[in-house]
Design a protein around this motif. Sequence first.
Motif, PDB file in Angstrom:
ATOM      1  N   GLU A   1      -8.885   3.922  22.122  1.00 27.35           N
ATOM      2  CA  GLU A   1      -9.707   3.017  21.319  1.00 27.35           C
ATOM      3  C   GLU A   1      -9.511   3.228  19.822  1.00 27.35           C
ATOM      4  OE1 GLU A   1     -11.657   0.342  22.204  1.00 27.35           O
ATOM      5  OE2 GLU A   1     -10.498   0.707  24.016  1.00 27.35           O
TER       6      GLU A   1
ATOM      7  N   GLY B   1      -7.997  -1.827  33.793  1.00 31.84           N
ATOM      8  CA  GLY B   1      -8.524  -0.504  33.462  1.00 31.84           C
ATOM      9  C   GLY B   1      -7.469   0.563  33.511  1.00 31.84           C
ATOM     10  N   TYR B   2      -7.846   1.774  33.151  1.00 28.16           N
ATOM     11  CA  TYR B   2      -6.898   2.884  33.160  1.00 28.16           C
ATOM     12  C   TYR B   2      -6.528   3.273  34.584  1.00 28.16           C
ATOM     13  CZ  TYR B   2      -8.414   3.571  28.331  1.00 28.16           C
ATOM     14  OH  TYR B   2      -8.708   3.391  27.016  1.00 28.16           O
TER      15      TYR B   2
ATOM     16  N   ARG C   1      -6.989   0.820  18.569  1.00 31.78           N
ATOM     17  CA  ARG C   1      -7.176  -0.578  18.971  1.00 31.78           C
ATOM     18  C   ARG C   1      -6.661  -1.562  17.913  1.00 31.78           C
ATOM     19  NH1 ARG C   1     -10.041  -4.098  22.094  1.00 31.78           N
ATOM     20  NH2 ARG C   1     -10.753  -2.407  23.441  1.00 31.78           N
TER      21      ARG C   1
ATOM     22  N   HIS D   1     -10.106   7.778  26.667  1.00 31.17           N
ATOM     23  CA  HIS D   1     -10.632   6.487  26.221  1.00 31.17           C
ATOM     24  C   HIS D   1     -10.780   6.453  24.702  1.00 31.17           C
ATOM     25  CE1 HIS D   1     -11.717   4.326  29.979  1.00 31.17           C
ATOM     26  NE2 HIS D   1     -11.729   5.549  30.482  1.00 31.17           N
ATOM     27  N   LYS D   2     -11.286   7.528  24.136  1.00 27.91           N
ATOM     28  CA  LYS D   2     -11.487   7.573  22.692  1.00 27.91           C
ATOM     29  C   LYS D   2     -10.153   7.514  21.944  1.00 27.91           C
ATOM     30  CE  LYS D   2     -13.881  10.178  19.087  1.00 27.91           C
ATOM     31  NZ  LYS D   2     -14.687  11.379  18.769  1.00 27.91           N
TER      32      LYS D   2
ATOM     33  N   GLN E   1      -5.980  -1.832  30.133  1.00 32.39           N
ATOM     34  CA  GLN E   1      -7.436  -1.932  30.077  1.00 32.39           C
ATOM     35  C   GLN E   1      -7.866  -3.278  29.504  1.00 32.39           C
ATOM     36  OE1 GLN E   1     -10.691   1.010  28.354  1.00 32.39           O
ATOM     37  NE2 GLN E   1      -9.794  -0.224  26.732  1.00 32.39           N
TER      38      GLN E   1
ATOM     39  N   ASP F   1     -11.529  12.134  30.691  1.00 28.29           N
ATOM     40  CA  ASP F   1     -11.605  10.669  30.631  1.00 28.29           C
ATOM     41  C   ASP F   1     -12.165  10.198  29.292  1.00 28.29           C
ATOM     42  OD1 ASP F   1     -10.613  10.682  33.150  1.00 28.29           O
ATOM     43  OD2 ASP F   1     -12.478  10.108  34.156  1.00 28.29           O
ATOM     44  N   HIS F   2     -13.171  10.894  28.803  1.00 26.32           N
ATOM     45  CA  HIS F   2     -13.780  10.514  27.525  1.00 26.32           C
ATOM     46  C   HIS F   2     -12.767  10.610  26.387  1.00 26.32           C
ATOM     47  CE1 HIS F   2     -16.686  10.207  24.277  1.00 26.32           C
ATOM     48  NE2 HIS F   2     -16.170  11.308  23.750  1.00 26.32           N
TER      49      HIS F   2
ATOM     50  N   TRP G   1      -3.764   0.913  26.793  1.00 29.29           N
ATOM     51  CA  TRP G   1      -4.669  -0.043  26.122  1.00 29.29           C
ATOM     52  C   TRP G   1      -4.463  -1.448  26.677  1.00 29.29           C
ATOM     53  CZ3 TRP G   1      -3.645  -4.327  22.970  1.00 29.29           C
ATOM     54  CH2 TRP G   1      -4.780  -4.896  22.375  1.00 29.29           C
TER      55      TRP G   1
END
Length: 384
Positions: free
Chosen positions: A293, A381-382, A296, A289-290, A376, A285-286, A373
């Motif tokens: 992002e 959210g994902y 972005r 998300h990274k 979210q 998950d980390h 993206w």
Amino acid sequence: MANSVKNPFTIGGYVSAKYFCDRVEETKELTGAFVNGRNLALISPRRMGKTGLIHHCYAQPQIKNRYHTFFIDIYATGSLKEFVYIFGKQIFETLKSGGRKFTEQFFATIASLRPAFKLDPVTGAPVFDIGFGEIRHPEKSLDEIFSYLEKADKPCIVAFDEFQQIARYPEKNMEAILRTHVQRCTNTTFVFAGSQRHMMRNMFYSASRPFYQSVSPINLGPIDMEEYTRFAAGHFKAARKEITAECVARIYHLFDGHTWYIQNILNRLYEQVEPGEELTLDMVDHVLHKTIENNRVIYQGMLTMLPERQKEVLIAISKEGKAQEITSAEFIRKHALMSPSSVQTAARTLLEKEFIMKENNTYEVYDRFFGLWLSQEYGIGYTL
């Protein structure tokens, strides 16, 4: 080609069979077609692994040393002239290691491209250097290229990637021109690969189009999840790292088996885990998300470029994940859209711009990272 790489989950192109997951049946089907002279239409969404599969087949023992193999990516082309340039250049770049004899034969046959031949002032090696404006008679040059293939000292295999692009050329007879050349070729087998399914199907399945019933179609789907799990676990284990089937399943389902996205995330996860460690779902998950992002600013810029109605429809589709009946009263009311006609117009433009894709009347965001993206950013959210 190197037998080993630092990270086994490659994303920059085909390396070797060691880092290629499954596709056993598809490889057998393609190589069998090559050997037996059957032209193919290879159709699948982008980033499902068409390019890697073609190069994997080119690397097979029964193909590698017995055929000249060419891969022509025409995605960025917009006319017959550009098509001729890319086609001629790729043949030249692939075979120029044959030395002076090849160079002389190449430009003796493809005389209209002779101005492209130059020598690198530093290395003295031959280079292909010509401006589009110097291709004054592209149909003649195309004739010469096919003539060269016909005279080649080995049978040839030519793969055109993103072949549906020719339907957008200003030359409306492009399909007919190519079909005539392909029909006359006895020394070359062709692969027409494309990611725009509706366009590819129209080109090859419509009785009114020149390529109708001229190929064996192959629809490339996702690699089986169990195969991907074995592939991932094997490479982690070889480095004394651990990845569970649950982690692979999380990634696989999130991207519906799309090869490039799975490889991209596995590449990043492999880097995060030290020898002796086991990958956890929290780490997955980390990294997800990274990864999202990090893009972005790019995604914000893409969204800013869209007119308001297109932006609204794109966001609505991203919230659904897989959206159906987007012109229905229920969909329009749920997402506060304007009207069926405005949604239809916006969706058509988004399809043309490749912001979304459509399969079996289901719409989804083309770039899976962009879609995550959006989902979210606009409140849900994902979908993990």
